[in-house]
Design a protein around this motif. Structure first.
Motif, PDB file in Angstrom:
ATOM      1  N   LEU A 144       0.806  -1.234   0.000  1.00 20.90           N
ATOM      2  CA  LEU A 144       0.000   0.000   0.000  1.00 20.90           C
ATOM      3  C   LEU A 144       0.833   1.277   0.000  1.00 20.90           C
ATOM      4  O   LEU A 144       0.269   2.365   0.172  1.00 20.90           O
ATOM      5  CB  LEU A 144      -0.943   0.020   1.214  1.00 20.90           C
ATOM      6  N   GLU A 145       2.127   1.182  -0.192  1.00 24.09           N
ATOM      7  CA  GLU A 145       2.954   2.391  -0.139  1.00 24.09           C
ATOM      8  C   GLU A 145       2.474   3.420  -1.162  1.00 24.09           C
ATOM      9  O   GLU A 145       2.277   3.112  -2.340  1.00 24.09           O
ATOM     10  CB  GLU A 145       4.418   2.053  -0.406  1.00 24.09           C
ATOM     11  N   GLY A 146       2.247   4.644  -0.685  1.00 28.46           N
ATOM     12  CA  GLY A 146       1.800   5.724  -1.550  1.00 28.46           C
ATOM     13  C   GLY A 146       0.308   5.753  -1.819  1.00 28.46           C
ATOM     14  O   GLY A 146      -0.180   6.674  -2.478  1.00 28.46           O
ATOM     15  N   THR A 151      -7.992   2.618   8.501  1.00 31.47           N
ATOM     16  CA  THR A 151      -8.072   1.440   9.354  1.00 31.47           C
ATOM     17  C   THR A 151      -8.687   1.886  10.677  1.00 31.47           C
ATOM     18  O   THR A 151      -9.110   3.038  10.822  1.00 31.47           O
ATOM     19  CB  THR A 151      -6.676   0.814   9.554  1.00 31.47           C
ATOM     20  N   HIS A 152      -8.742   0.986  11.644  1.00 30.34           N
ATOM     21  CA  HIS A 152      -9.217   1.363  12.980  1.00 30.34           C
ATOM     22  C   HIS A 152      -8.381   2.535  13.485  1.00 30.34           C
ATOM     23  O   HIS A 152      -7.168   2.608  13.231  1.00 30.34           O
ATOM     24  CB  HIS A 152      -9.064   0.167  13.922  1.00 30.34           C
ATOM     25  N   HIS A 153      -9.003   3.451  14.215  1.00 30.65           N
ATOM     26  CA  HIS A 153      -8.286   4.678  14.617  1.00 30.65           C
ATOM     27  C   HIS A 153      -7.034   4.388  15.433  1.00 30.65           C
ATOM     28  O   HIS A 153      -6.065   5.157  15.393  1.00 30.65           O
ATOM     29  CB  HIS A 153      -9.224   5.625  15.378  1.00 30.65           C
ATOM     30  N   LEU A 154      -7.005   3.255  16.151  1.00 30.62           N
ATOM     31  CA  LEU A 154      -5.814   2.928  16.930  1.00 30.62           C
ATOM     32  C   LEU A 154      -4.650   2.480  16.052  1.00 30.62           C
ATOM     33  O   LEU A 154      -3.509   2.436  16.510  1.00 30.62           O
ATOM     34  CB  LEU A 154      -6.137   1.818  17.948  1.00 30.62           C
ATOM     35  N   GLY A 155      -4.924   2.147  14.796  1.00 32.28           N
ATOM     36  CA  GLY A 155      -3.872   1.685  13.911  1.00 32.28           C
ATOM     37  C   GLY A 155      -3.455   2.684  12.857  1.00 32.28           C
ATOM     38  O   GLY A 155      -2.605   2.379  12.000  1.00 32.28           O
ATOM     39  N   LEU A 156      -4.011   3.905  12.890  1.00 30.76           N
ATOM     40  CA  LEU A 156      -3.710   4.877  11.839  1.00 30.76           C
ATOM     41  C   LEU A 156      -2.236   5.268  11.818  1.00 30.76           C
ATOM     42  O   LEU A 156      -1.646   5.422  10.737  1.00 30.76           O
ATOM     43  CB  LEU A 156      -4.597   6.121  12.002  1.00 30.76           C
ATOM     44  N   ASP A 157      -1.627   5.451  12.994  1.00 34.16           N
ATOM     45  CA  ASP A 157      -0.207   5.812  13.028  1.00 34.16           C
ATOM     46  C   ASP A 157       0.657   4.693  12.446  1.00 34.16           C
ATOM     47  O   ASP A 157       1.621   4.950  11.711  1.00 34.16           O
ATOM     48  CB  ASP A 157       0.241   6.114  14.466  1.00 34.16           C
ATOM     49  N   MET A 158       0.305   3.462  12.762  1.00 29.54           N
ATOM     50  CA  MET A 158       1.048   2.323  12.229  1.00 29.54           C
ATOM     51  C   MET A 158       0.874   2.244  10.710  1.00 29.54           C
ATOM     52  O   MET A 158       1.838   1.970   9.982  1.00 29.54           O
ATOM     53  CB  MET A 158       0.545   1.038  12.886  1.00 29.54           C
ATOM     54  N   LEU A 159      -0.331   2.512  10.241  1.00 27.34           N
ATOM     55  CA  LEU A 159      -0.576   2.506   8.798  1.00 27.34           C
ATOM     56  C   LEU A 159       0.256   3.586   8.123  1.00 27.34           C
ATOM     57  O   LEU A 159       0.902   3.344   7.101  1.00 27.34           O
ATOM     58  CB  LEU A 159      -2.073   2.741   8.542  1.00 27.34           C
ATOM     59  N   ASP A 160       0.282   4.755   8.711  1.00 29.37           N
ATOM     60  CA  ASP A 160       1.041   5.874   8.159  1.00 29.37           C
ATOM     61  C   ASP A 160       2.542   5.556   8.126  1.00 29.37           C
ATOM     62  O   ASP A 160       3.245   5.934   7.187  1.00 29.37           O
ATOM     63  CB  ASP A 160       0.779   7.132   8.996  1.00 29.37           C
ATOM     64  N   HIS A 165      -0.778   6.859   2.868  1.00 25.57           N
ATOM     65  CA  HIS A 165      -1.445   8.111   3.226  1.00 25.57           C
ATOM     66  C   HIS A 165      -2.676   7.738   4.046  1.00 25.57           C
ATOM     67  O   HIS A 165      -3.750   7.470   3.494  1.00 25.57           O
ATOM     68  CB  HIS A 165      -1.839   8.899   1.988  1.00 25.57           C
ATOM     69  N   ALA A 166      -2.519   7.686   5.370  1.00 24.16           N
ATOM     70  CA  ALA A 166      -3.608   7.265   6.246  1.00 24.16           C
ATOM     71  C   ALA A 166      -4.659   8.370   6.333  1.00 24.16           C
ATOM     72  O   ALA A 166      -4.324   9.533   6.579  1.00 24.16           O
ATOM     73  CB  ALA A 166      -3.071   6.933   7.630  1.00 24.16           C
TER      74      ALA A 166
END
Length: 229
Positions: A144-146, A151-160, A165-166
């Motif tokens: 998913l790069e770029g 995702t769940h709000h608790l995982g947004l930082d990890m996704l970013d 682009h979370a």
């Protein structure tokens, strides 16, 4: 549209069942414009979720060459630490009651699932979708790069942190990638996909049947950039 909903050890049942029911009802209302099945990377098997030992049966192997939709749920377990990693020797064995969500999601990387998901994302006839931590499965596999996703709000930082682009939104439409936020957003995601792929009248009929109204605005990378409040 044929939808393949992917099961893996420790999956969250509601992440899978909510869109399954919505899309299945859409197939009944169409009629037959949508078909749905539960699949796994390993083929037909009983797959144990991360919620109370509940198991669902995958009836086929994930086929990334089949046109339509591939949907990845998240996991159910302890919230855990985002830095948690799966035990290197754990393989793809059954989930344990004390497994954390990051461990369950990370364990999917030890299976054939990332290879199959990459093939699905490379297929122009497939839309890949995810609910909750399913976006993190895709992101941790480097797929998913770029891209824009939620995702769940608790995982947004990890996704970013994976180069995504979370987006803090209920549903994010990034073309051939459509993602939903927290667990119950699987309902909203399923209804949006029905509207997008089959039509608003079918989506509305399923909303009425389920006595549920979609929440939130679907985020798309279109229109003017908003001024920050």
């Amino acid at each position: 549209m044929h939808a393949q909903i992917v099961l893996f050890d420790g999956f969250d049942p509601l992440d899978a069942v909510a869109p399954f029911e919505v899309l299945s009802a859409g197939g009944t209302a169409s009629p037959g414009a949508v078909t749905v099945e539960l699949v796994s990377a390993e083929g037909p098997r009983d797959v144990v979720s991360g919620t109370g030992g509940l198991a669902l049966r995958a009836t086929a192997a994930l086929d990334p060459g089949r046109a339509g939709l591939v949907l990845v749920p998240g996991a159910a377990g302890r919230i855990g630490d985002p830095g948690d990693l799966p035990d290197h020797d754990a393989g793809d064995g059954p989930a344990q009651p004390d497994d954390s969500i990051p461990v369950l999601l990370g364990r999917t990387l030890t299976t054939e699932l990332p290879v199959l998901l990459k093939a699905a994302m490379d297929n122009p006839e497939v839309t890949v979708s995810a609910v909750c931590g399913g976006s993190l499965v895709l992101a941790m596999a480097g797929l998913l790069e770029g891209r824009h996703a939620t995702t769940h709000h608790l995982g947004l930082d990890m996704l970013d942190a994976t180069g995504v682009h979370a987006v803090r939104a209920r549903v994010v439409d990034d073309g051939d990638l459509v993602t939903g936020a927290g667990v119950t957003s699987g309902l909203d995601l399923g209804l949006y996909l029905l509207e997008r792929e089959v039509g608003p009248r079918i989506a509305h009929a399923v909303e009425e049947l389920f006595a549920y109204e979609r929440r939130g605005t679907v985020w798309r990378n279109a229109g003017p950039e908003p001024v920050r409040f």
